[in-house]
Motif scaffolding. Structure first.
Motif, PDB file in Angstrom:
ATOM      1  N   PRO A   6      18.661 -28.551  -1.884  1.00 52.42           N
ATOM      2  CA  PRO A   6      18.908 -27.196  -1.399  1.00 52.42           C
ATOM      3  C   PRO A   6      18.601 -27.069   0.079  1.00 52.42           C
ATOM      4  CG  PRO A   6      16.844 -27.267  -2.606  1.00 52.42           C
ATOM      5  CD  PRO A   6      17.485 -28.611  -2.778  1.00 52.42           C
TER       6      PRO A   6
ATOM      7  N   GLU B  16      22.237 -21.216   2.933  1.00 57.21           N
ATOM      8  CA  GLU B  16      22.358 -22.122   1.803  1.00 57.21           C
ATOM      9  C   GLU B  16      23.134 -23.377   2.191  1.00 57.21           C
ATOM     10  OE1 GLU B  16      23.569 -18.029  -0.003  1.00 57.21           O
ATOM     11  OE2 GLU B  16      23.570 -18.968   1.981  1.00 57.21           O
TER      12      GLU B  16
ATOM     13  N   ASP C 175      21.565 -24.481  -4.708  1.00 57.15           N
ATOM     14  CA  ASP C 175      21.872 -23.343  -3.838  1.00 57.15           C
ATOM     15  C   ASP C 175      23.030 -22.511  -4.382  1.00 57.15           C
ATOM     16  OD1 ASP C 175      19.835 -23.773  -2.120  1.00 57.15           O
ATOM     17  OD2 ASP C 175      21.052 -24.387  -0.408  1.00 57.15           O
TER      18      ASP C 175
END
Length: 230
Positions: free
Chosen positions: A10, A16, A23
């Motif tokens: 992530p 993100e 994510d």
């Protein structure tokens, strides 16, 4: 699974990583909010109506997916307003300050750390207090001068020792109860600890064929050779 596939971690900031499955799942988490103006053709998406052409009336209370909330949020045009989820509000910040280990993060939000850093995209007046309180929850007592985007990722410091102790003292045991209260980032950390423990036990028993240098060490060596050759 193909050998060419590498899991993508992530993102660790306010944006993100959309190559990361974690994510993508986190971006589906919902924020409480309010429509500050009418939202045409979004009623079905926000669970407010049955017809695709229906609008969300101004003033409606909403549960907005993170990805949509970030797209609609505009500090100049009042389209939506976003509220803090309860786990980030003052009452829960007080709990973290007292003892961060008592909180069931997975129940309150499986992506607590990543989702918390995403909240900094919204101009909430409580953002500095949230970040500072989370740092205080580490148990150090003093507040370190680090940026807000990093503070959210420091939350697990208060829980880090317990997570690693648990992962290193659970060999060939059912660990489901140990990870039940952890968020997804903490679960990944626990799995890393477990892998290290299992690898060491195999080596100690003579079941490991060979100890190899980590990829970080190998890559570092390659870079140094390249510098010398250059």
């Amino acid at each position: 699974m193909s050998d060419s596939y590498f899991p993508v971690g992530p993102g660790l900031g306010m944006e993100e990583n959309f190559l990361s499955l974690d994510d993508i799942l986190m971006s589906q988490e919902k924020l409480p909010g309010r429509a500050e103006s009418a939202l045409p053709r979004l009623a079905v998406l926000l669970g407010q109506g049955a017809g695709s052409a229906e609008s969300v009336p101004e003033g409606s209370k909403l549960e907005i997916p993170l990805w949509l909330a970030k797209g609609l949020h505009d500090s100049k045009r009042r389209i939506i307003s976003v509220e803090l989820p309860k786990i980030y509000k003052e009452a829960w910040r007080t709990v973290f300050s007292a003892d961060a280990n008592v909180v069931d993060l997975h129940k309150m939000g499986p992506y607590y750390y990543g989702f918390g850093s995403q909240l900094l995209n919204f101009e909430n007046p409580e953002n500095p207090e949230i970040a500072q309180t989370i740092l205080q929850a580490t148990g150090g007592g003093s507040v370190l001068p680090v940026s807000d985007s990093v503070c959210f990722l420091q939350t697990f410091i208060a829980r880090f020792r317990r997570i690693m102790d648990s992962s290193q003292n659970a060999y060939n045991e059912d660990t489901s109860a140990l990870v039940a209260r952890l968020d997804e980032l903490e679960r990944a950390l626990f799995q890393v600890g477990q892998k290290g423990l299992n690898d060491f036990q195999c080596w100690e028993k003579g079941q490991a064929s060979q100890i190899t240098a980590s990829s970080l060490v190998q890559n570092y060596g390659k870079r140094k050779l390249a510098e010398v050759d250059g």
